[in-house]
Design a protein around this motif. Structure first.
Motif, PDB file in Angstrom:
ATOM      1  N   ASP A   1       0.847  -1.194   0.000  1.00 17.36           N
ATOM      2  CA  ASP A   1       0.000   0.000   0.000  1.00 17.36           C
ATOM      3  C   ASP A   1       0.884   1.247   0.000  1.00 17.36           C
ATOM      4  N   LEU A   2       0.905   1.966  -1.120  1.00 16.50           N
ATOM      5  CA  LEU A   2       1.707   3.185  -1.229  1.00 16.50           C
ATOM      6  C   LEU A   2       0.924   4.377  -0.685  1.00 16.50           C
ATOM      7  N   PHE A   3       1.621   5.313  -0.036  1.00 11.97           N
ATOM      8  CA  PHE A   3       0.972   6.493   0.561  1.00 11.97           C
ATOM      9  C   PHE A   3      -0.138   6.004   1.506  1.00 11.97           C
ATOM     10  N   ALA A   4       0.242   5.130   2.410  1.00 16.39           N
ATOM     11  CA  ALA A   4      -0.725   4.323   3.160  1.00 16.39           C
ATOM     12  C   ALA A   4      -1.497   5.089   4.224  1.00 16.39           C
ATOM     13  N   GLY A   5      -1.035   6.288   4.609  1.00 17.55           N
ATOM     14  CA  GLY A   5      -1.746   7.044   5.624  1.00 17.55           C
ATOM     15  C   GLY A   5      -1.832   6.286   6.941  1.00 17.55           C
ATOM     16  N   PRO A   6      -2.850   6.573   7.756  1.00 18.21           N
ATOM     17  CA  PRO A   6      -2.956   5.910   9.061  1.00 18.21           C
ATOM     18  C   PRO A   6      -3.469   4.478   8.979  1.00 18.21           C
ATOM     19  N   GLY A   7      -3.924   4.044   7.789  1.00 16.37           N
ATOM     20  CA  GLY A   7      -4.306   2.636   7.678  1.00 16.37           C
ATOM     21  C   GLY A   7      -5.748   2.363   7.332  1.00 16.37           C
ATOM     22  N   GLY A   8      -6.409   3.269   6.618  1.00 14.85           N
ATOM     23  CA  GLY A   8      -7.806   3.046   6.260  1.00 14.85           C
ATOM     24  C   GLY A   8      -8.017   1.821   5.405  1.00 14.85           C
TER      25      GLY A   8
ATOM     26  N   THR B   1      -1.866  -1.147  -3.996  1.00 11.52           N
ATOM     27  CA  THR B   1      -2.909  -0.174  -3.686  1.00 11.52           C
ATOM     28  C   THR B   1      -2.250   1.158  -3.343  1.00 11.52           C
ATOM     29  N   GLY B   2      -3.046   2.208  -3.314  1.00 11.77           N
ATOM     30  CA  GLY B   2      -2.470   3.486  -2.914  1.00 11.77           C
ATOM     31  C   GLY B   2      -3.341   4.671  -3.268  1.00 11.77           C
ATOM     32  N   GLY B   3      -3.003   5.800  -2.656  1.00 13.09           N
ATOM     33  CA  GLY B   3      -3.684   7.068  -2.928  1.00 13.09           C
ATOM     34  C   GLY B   3      -2.672   8.187  -2.941  1.00 13.09           C
ATOM     35  N   PRO B   4      -1.950   8.385  -4.052  1.00 10.37           N
ATOM     36  CA  PRO B   4      -0.914   9.416  -4.108  1.00 10.37           C
ATOM     37  C   PRO B   4      -1.491  10.806  -3.852  1.00 10.37           C
ATOM     38  N   PRO B   5      -0.736  11.672  -3.180  1.00  6.51           N
ATOM     39  CA  PRO B   5      -1.239  13.021  -2.883  1.00  6.51           C
ATOM     40  C   PRO B   5      -1.459  13.801  -4.169  1.00  6.51           C
ATOM     41  N   CYS B   6      -2.665  14.297  -4.368  1.00  7.29           N
ATOM     42  CA  CYS B   6      -3.014  14.951  -5.639  1.00  7.29           C
ATOM     43  C   CYS B   6      -3.690  16.298  -5.421  1.00  7.29           C
ATOM     44  N   GLN B   7      -3.347  17.000  -4.356  1.00  2.57           N
ATOM     45  CA  GLN B   7      -4.015  18.268  -4.071  1.00  2.57           C
ATOM     46  C   GLN B   7      -3.844  19.284  -5.193  1.00  2.57           C
ATOM     47  N   THR B   8      -2.762  19.166  -5.968  1.00  3.07           N
ATOM     48  CA  THR B   8      -2.524  20.124  -7.042  1.00  3.07           C
ATOM     49  C   THR B   8      -3.582  20.038  -8.130  1.00  3.07           C
ATOM     50  N   PHE B   9      -4.333  18.939  -8.166  1.00  7.62           N
ATOM     51  CA  PHE B   9      -5.341  18.784  -9.209  1.00  7.62           C
ATOM     52  C   PHE B   9      -6.743  19.161  -8.737  1.00  7.62           C
ATOM     53  N   THR B  10      -6.899  19.515  -7.483  1.00  2.48           N
ATOM     54  CA  THR B  10      -8.243  19.749  -6.951  1.00  2.48           C
ATOM     55  C   THR B  10      -8.870  21.012  -7.516  1.00  2.48           C
ATOM     56  N   VAL B  11      -8.080  21.821  -8.195  1.00  3.62           N
ATOM     57  CA  VAL B  11      -8.626  23.000  -8.868  1.00  3.62           C
ATOM     58  C   VAL B  11      -8.543  22.799 -10.373  1.00  3.62           C
ATOM     59  N   ALA B  12      -8.626  21.530 -10.811  1.00  2.11           N
ATOM     60  CA  ALA B  12      -8.532  21.224 -12.232  1.00  2.11           C
ATOM     61  C   ALA B  12      -9.551  22.045 -13.014  1.00  2.11           C
ATOM     62  N   GLY B  13      -9.112  22.596 -14.121  1.00  2.74           N
ATOM     63  CA  GLY B  13      -9.972  23.448 -14.924  1.00  2.74           C
ATOM     64  C   GLY B  13      -9.790  24.912 -14.589  1.00  2.74           C
ATOM     65  N   HIS B  14      -9.017  25.218 -13.562  1.00  4.11           N
ATOM     66  CA  HIS B  14      -8.800  26.605 -13.155  1.00  4.11           C
ATOM     67  C   HIS B  14      -7.305  26.869 -13.005  1.00  4.11           C
ATOM     68  N   GLY B  15      -6.641  27.150 -14.113  1.00  2.00           N
ATOM     69  CA  GLY B  15      -5.250  27.584 -14.046  1.00  2.00           C
ATOM     70  C   GLY B  15      -4.278  26.507 -13.636  1.00  2.00           C
ATOM     71  N   ALA B  16      -3.708  26.666 -12.434  1.00  3.66           N
ATOM     72  CA  ALA B  16      -2.627  25.794 -11.978  1.00  3.66           C
ATOM     73  C   ALA B  16      -3.029  24.327 -11.955  1.00  3.66           C
ATOM     74  N   GLY B  17      -4.216  24.030 -11.456  1.00  3.84           N
ATOM     75  CA  GLY B  17      -4.662  22.647 -11.392  1.00  3.84           C
ATOM     76  C   GLY B  17      -4.773  22.013 -12.763  1.00  3.84           C
ATOM     77  N   ARG B  18      -5.293  22.767 -13.711  1.00  2.00           N
ATOM     78  CA  ARG B  18      -5.435  22.254 -15.069  1.00  2.00           C
ATOM     79  C   ARG B  18      -4.077  21.984 -15.702  1.00  2.00           C
ATOM     80  N   ARG B  19      -3.129  22.914 -15.494  1.00  2.00           N
ATOM     81  CA  ARG B  19      -1.795  22.738 -16.071  1.00  2.00           C
ATOM     82  C   ARG B  19      -1.076  21.549 -15.437  1.00  2.00           C
TER      83      ARG B  19
END
Length: 514
Positions: free
Chosen positions: A19-26, A78-96
């Protein structure tokens, strides 16, 4: 804690998951109650402390320091890589940032495609080139951020000097306040004081320079751009590197904005011989007492297609077991009864689970949890783009999305703004329950709220893991399996803690050419 019995009683040993980017273990606690072995990789010390106390096998450190070849016995990724940079996808930085990651994925896809007939050395060279590009961009971004901090500090001194100049000239406190507010658009200010005008010019010039640096940083992205590629590279390494076997299955999850990344991932995994599915999952529709949406990528190796060269088919989506929550709508807790005459018995869904119900059941296990009267949760966040309009959710509904700021949410008497005496905040145990963790989960370390908010909801993980890893079960067997697993998850208690490992503890290392 007794795991829910696995249907294959002849299995030699439990399926092994990395489990990559496993966090506290969910995901890990869900896998454990299903009877699987999990090793997680996580860099955050707080999350690692929680994992240690919960008995979750963990390597602490940057995922980029590890390789798929280090864990050759793992059968599932399994895993959930950190993707906060995409949370504004469609608006400038997130889209790029999103477009840049997709370009990298396309390059990797080209490298592994059979039509290009590239060997492992050539494939690895493509990855090394991408990694070097990302490393250079990351170093440049660090320099730009350092320069940006210096300019921000200098601009702050100019702002302070203007405030002081205004106060010395006898300007009222309210006028000073209004002046400082207008600094966001300084061209609207009409100034006759030469000293103040000079300070304002300096301030404006610094603001222009900072805007340029912000644009540059948005173009460069950050280290998370590279991190989101890691799971794909692990799959490629296991699939194409001589001497290694492909993973049997792959499960990845993140925020909805990451769905375009999972779509591109799926194309590569299909080329590598996997049946895939991407699904936007509503957590309350899987028994989590919380409304939250997650983008999930599921893949299972199709050995027959791989050997014959036929394109693999698609995986079916995970079937929802509970109703979705519609605020103010009619399809609420009574929907199961109201629809009983309209739907066949086998398709009828359970009603979603409210905060009240989840916390009441948790009190039956951990009796020191507070018993509250009817309450309303007032969010730390605004709604509809209005910061002052705090979101509200009553006790007899599922929780709103649990975030890293959950400890700041207020718990008030239902329909009022009056805090509940002594119990006007959720404890870590309660917040964990609303994220569908066992009430006995041993939260440790700093910023526990952030750990909980970032975690995979275990109840959601149960459904996805069961669906992908146990496709041979009939519908009745699957329902029985999930029912037993959900009960085991709710009653789970930590066994003995385990020590956290690091890179030096690896018993297996990749060959020197890796």
């Amino acid at each position: 804690m007794t795991p829910a019995p696995h249907p294959d009683v002849n299995q030699d040993k439990p399926l092994a998951i990395i489990d990559l980017f496993a966090g506290p273990g969910g995901l890990d606690v869900a896998a454990k109650v299903l009877g699987y072995q999990v090793t997680g990789i996580e860099w955050d010390p707080g999350a690692c402390a929680t994992r240690s106390k919960a008995g979750m096998h963990t390597f602490q450190g940057d995922v980029r320091r590890y390789r798929a070849a280090f864990f050759p016995d793992a059968q599932v990724l399994t895993g959930g890589p950190p993707c906060q940079t995409f949370t504004v996808a469609g608006h400038g930085a997130g889209r790029r940032a999103l477009d840049k990651v997709i370009q990298y994925i396309e390059r990797l896809h080209e490298a592994v495609h059979p039509d290009n007939a590239r060997d492992w050395a050539q494939i690895f060279r493509t990855w090394r080139t991408i990694s070097e590009e990302l490393r250079i961009r990351e170093l440049e971004a660090r320099e730009v951020r350092a320069e940006k901090r210096k300019l921000e500090e200098f601009r702050a001194t100019r702002r302070k000097a203007m405030k002081q100049r205004l106060e010395e000239s006898g300007t009222s406190a309210e006028e000073v306040k209004q002046f400082l507010k207008k600094l966001k658009a300084p061209q609207t200010l009409d100034i006759t004081d030469d000293t103040l005008k000079g300070l304002l010019t300096e301030f404006s010039d610094l603001s222009d320079e900072l805007d340029k640096l912000k644009d540059k940083l948005e173009d460069l992205g950050d280290e998370r751009t590279g991190l989101v590629l890691q799971p794909l590279w692990w799959v490629i390494e296991r699939s194409r590197r001589p001497g290694l076997k492909p993973y049997d299955a792959v499960i990845l999850e993140q925020v909805p904005a990451v769905m375009p990344v999972w779509t591109e991932y799926a194309k590569v995994l299909t080329t590598l011989g996997y049946r895939t599915a991407t699904q936007l999952m509503h957590t309350e529709a899987f028994g989590v007492p919380q409304t939250r949406r997650r983008a999930v990528l599921m893949a299972r190796l199709d050995r027959a297609a791989l050997q014959s060269g036929v394109r693999p088919g698609h995986l079916p989506e995970v079937e929802e077991t509970h109703e979705r929550y519609h605020p103010g709508g009619s399809a609420t807790r009574s929907s199961k009864a109201s629809r009983a005459d309209m739907l066949p018995l086998e398709t009828a869904k359970e009603s979603w689970i409210s905060m009240e119900k989840a916390l009441k059941r948790a009190r039956g296990i951990k009796r020191d949890l507070p018993k509250r009267p009817a309450f309303t949760v007032v969010s730390n966040y605004g709604t509809g783009g209005v910061p002052e309009a705090r979101g509200r959710r009553d006790h007899d509904a599922p929780s709103a999305t649990i975030t890293g700021k959950v400890s700041r949410n207020r718990v008030v008497h239902k329909g009022t703004d009056t805090d509940l005496a002594d119990f006007n905040r959720f404890s870590a145990a309660e917040a964990g329950v609303l994220q569908s963790f066992p009430v006995a989960y041993p939260w440790r370390g700093n910023d526990v709220s952030q750990q909980i908010g970032n975690a995979v909801p275990p109840r959601l993980a149960l459904h996805v893991l069961r669906h992908v890893l146990e496709p041979e079960l009939s519908s009745d067997e699957a329902k029985s399996r999930l029912k037993q697993a959900a009960a085991a998850l709710e009653a789970w208690k930590p066994e003995k803690p385990v020590e956290i490992c690091d890179h030096r503890d690896l018993k297996r290392h990749a060959p020197k050419d890796s």
